[in-house]
Enzyme design. Sequence first.
Site, PDB file in Angstrom:
ATOM      1  N   ARG A  46       9.227  -1.376   2.739  1.00 42.33           N
ATOM      2  CA  ARG A  46       8.519  -0.272   2.073  1.00 42.33           C
ATOM      3  C   ARG A  46       8.161   0.747   3.137  1.00 42.33           C
ATOM      4  O   ARG A  46       7.273   0.524   3.935  1.00 42.33           O
ATOM      5  CB  ARG A  46       7.258  -0.818   1.371  1.00 42.33           C
ATOM      6  CG  ARG A  46       6.231   0.262   1.097  1.00 42.33           C
ATOM      7  CD  ARG A  46       5.130  -0.166   0.177  1.00 42.33           C
ATOM      8  NE  ARG A  46       4.283  -1.253   0.659  1.00 42.33           N
ATOM      9  CZ  ARG A  46       3.343  -1.164   1.603  1.00 42.33           C
ATOM     10  NH1 ARG A  46       3.165  -0.028   2.259  1.00 42.33           N
ATOM     11  NH2 ARG A  46       2.611  -2.205   1.920  1.00 42.33           N
ATOM     12  N   HIS A  52       1.526   1.576   0.308  1.00 49.11           N
ATOM     13  CA  HIS A  52       1.574   0.668  -0.853  1.00 49.11           C
ATOM     14  C   HIS A  52       1.427   1.460  -2.148  1.00 49.11           C
ATOM     15  O   HIS A  52       2.245   1.358  -3.063  1.00 49.11           O
ATOM     16  CB  HIS A  52       0.466  -0.388  -0.742  1.00 49.11           C
ATOM     17  CG  HIS A  52       0.276  -1.176  -1.997  1.00 49.11           C
ATOM     18  ND1 HIS A  52       1.195  -2.091  -2.434  1.00 49.11           N
ATOM     19  CD2 HIS A  52      -0.709  -1.143  -2.935  1.00 49.11           C
ATOM     20  CE1 HIS A  52       0.783  -2.614  -3.588  1.00 49.11           C
ATOM     21  NE2 HIS A  52      -0.368  -2.047  -3.907  1.00 49.11           N
ATOM     22  N   TYR A 105      -2.607  -1.201   9.164  1.00 48.75           N
ATOM     23  CA  TYR A 105      -2.095  -2.568   9.319  1.00 48.75           C
ATOM     24  C   TYR A 105      -0.666  -2.660   9.847  1.00 48.75           C
ATOM     25  O   TYR A 105      -0.111  -3.740   9.922  1.00 48.75           O
ATOM     26  CB  TYR A 105      -2.224  -3.355   7.994  1.00 48.75           C
ATOM     27  CG  TYR A 105      -1.584  -2.681   6.788  1.00 48.75           C
ATOM     28  CD1 TYR A 105      -0.222  -2.830   6.537  1.00 48.75           C
ATOM     29  CD2 TYR A 105      -2.331  -1.894   5.920  1.00 48.75           C
ATOM     30  CE1 TYR A 105       0.370  -2.211   5.445  1.00 48.75           C
ATOM     31  CE2 TYR A 105      -1.752  -1.278   4.819  1.00 48.75           C
ATOM     32  CZ  TYR A 105      -0.395  -1.445   4.590  1.00 48.75           C
ATOM     33  OH  TYR A 105       0.185  -0.835   3.511  1.00 48.75           O
TER      34      TYR A 105
HETATM   35  C1  LIG Z   1      -2.617 -10.659 -10.787  1.00 47.90           C
HETATM   36  C2  LIG Z   1      -2.912  -9.563  -9.795  1.00 47.90           C
HETATM   37  N1  LIG Z   1      -3.532  -9.857  -8.630  1.00 47.90           N
HETATM   38  C3  LIG Z   1      -3.779  -8.876  -7.720  1.00 47.90           C
HETATM   39  C4  LIG Z   1      -3.427  -7.573  -7.989  1.00 47.90           C
HETATM   40  C5  LIG Z   1      -3.690  -6.481  -6.941  1.00 47.90           C
HETATM   41  N2  LIG Z   1      -2.410  -6.109  -6.312  1.00 47.90           N
HETATM   42  C6  LIG Z   1      -1.722  -5.012  -6.700  1.00 47.90           C
HETATM   43  S1  LIG Z   1      -0.288  -4.851  -5.868  1.00 47.90           S
HETATM   44  C7  LIG Z   1      -0.570  -6.234  -4.939  1.00 47.90           C
HETATM   45  C8  LIG Z   1       0.419  -6.700  -3.889  1.00 47.90           C
HETATM   46  C9  LIG Z   1       1.774  -6.959  -4.464  1.00 47.90           C
HETATM   47  O1  LIG Z   1       2.688  -7.215  -3.436  1.00 47.90           O
HETATM   48  P1  LIG Z   1       4.197  -7.534  -3.729  1.00 47.90           P
HETATM   49  O2  LIG Z   1       4.313  -8.494  -4.852  1.00 47.90           O
HETATM   50  O3  LIG Z   1       4.843  -7.920  -2.442  1.00 47.90           O
HETATM   51  O4  LIG Z   1       4.795  -6.160  -4.258  1.00 47.90           O
HETATM   52  P2  LIG Z   1       4.894  -4.745  -3.505  1.00 47.90           P
HETATM   53  O5  LIG Z   1       3.565  -4.058  -3.724  1.00 47.90           O
HETATM   54  O6  LIG Z   1       5.172  -5.014  -2.077  1.00 47.90           O
HETATM   55  O7  LIG Z   1       5.988  -4.003  -4.169  1.00 47.90           O
HETATM   56  C10 LIG Z   1      -1.785  -6.818  -5.304  1.00 47.90           C
HETATM   57  C11 LIG Z   1      -2.336  -8.051  -4.690  1.00 47.90           C
HETATM   58  C12 LIG Z   1      -2.799  -7.298  -9.233  1.00 47.90           C
HETATM   59  N3  LIG Z   1      -2.394  -6.054  -9.572  1.00 47.90           N
HETATM   60  N4  LIG Z   1      -2.531  -8.312 -10.109  1.00 47.90           N
END
Ligand SMILES: Cc1ncc(C[n+]2csc(CCOP(=O)(O)OP(=O)(O)O)c2C)c(N)n1
Length: 359
Positions: A256, A260, A269
């Site tokens: 990415r 985020h 980070y």
């Molecule tokens: C069930 C849940 N827990 C926590 C969150 C908060 N949250 C939003 S995005 C994220 C990280 C997701 O990371 P990843 O699955 O690697 O996807 P990326 O953002 O890298 O595309 C989190 C913890 C959420 N939206 N839903």
Amino acid sequence: MPRERAAEFTIDHVQVLDESGEADEDLVPNLSEEELLDLYRNMKRARRFDTRAIALQRRGEIGTIAPAIGQEAVQVASATALSEADWMVPSFRESAAYLTRGIDPHLLLWYAMGMEEGAEVPEGEHTMPPSIAVGAQTLHGAGLGWGQAITDDDAASLVFFGDGASSEGDAYEAFNMAGVFDAHTVFLCQNNRYAISVPTENQTRAETIAQKAIAGGIDGIQVDGNDVLGTYKVVTEALEQARQGNPILVEALTYRQSMHTTADDPSVYRTPEEEAEWEERDPIDRYEDYLRSEGVLDDETVAEIEEDVETELEAAIERAREGEKEVVPAEMFDHVFDELPQSLRKQRDEFRREEVDHD
Ligand SMILES: Cc1ncc(C[n+]2csc(CCOP(=O)(O)OP(=O)(O)O)c2C)c(N)n1
């Protein structure tokens, strides 16, 4: 024999186009010049959409977005590999996949403006709305694939999720369920190295995400997700296998490049050195080098494509602005359940009361 090997597994890694844009000719998928150019065009559309959407967010025209900058190869290749009958089940970072599947960019902007209309499943099309609940969509993808198995459908479901989502219970349940019910599901993990600020090394002790398939009794494979040709090849084969009732987990290694979401500051980070290293592996530059060396692309065609991309995007922004309406936040309760369960009715009523109080 007191102890013997009970099981063994390996995970293959595939790359067709290396980091300098050189292809392994034996592995290049069979695509026409027009199809090769379409992959490039869609990556350029997606990159420009996201950079422009970040600017619109900064000006306050749209709300928070999760850009897919750096992940265009995996998303464009996978959406291109889908047939019209296949289902696409996105996470929340799939702007490139949506655009490639033919979703009009003004709908993505409406979604970012808070308008429910932007997330509607287009009539007759097999594309799901985004899942904000991390990992929940892996179960939707397993369920859709199970349905396709029951009805003997010659189609598959492709579900996008992240390396962070691969730690959720939902994902493990989805792999297991897909395996048990011969679901027509391809689980596509975009391992973009971070779940917000958590790097993959802190996310899992497993050497690959792909091997998480093994416990579900399904296949796992890894591909260079910044290699559009490699990803197209692997996902096309995975979909074919899933249509036969053999689900599979594909891990696409990518990065990415952006934040985020527009609410995040990645400099807290990660280092500029790391970011520069991945810019060197940019999926669009790498593919452009390949197309130029094959004589499929030249300066003139690049300029034409960039002009078309700009014209389409400006028209979509205009359409989004013209169709903008006042957002009613309580509408979020309207579209999930046919009949709201009591607990949610209570939440909706409280929410409405608070809205009135704030007016
Ligand atoms: C069930 C849940 N827990 C926590 C969150 C908060 N949250 C939003 S995005 C994220 C990280 C997701 O990371 P990843 O699955 O690697 O996807 P990326 O953002 O890298 O595309 C989190 C913890 C959420 N939206 N839903």
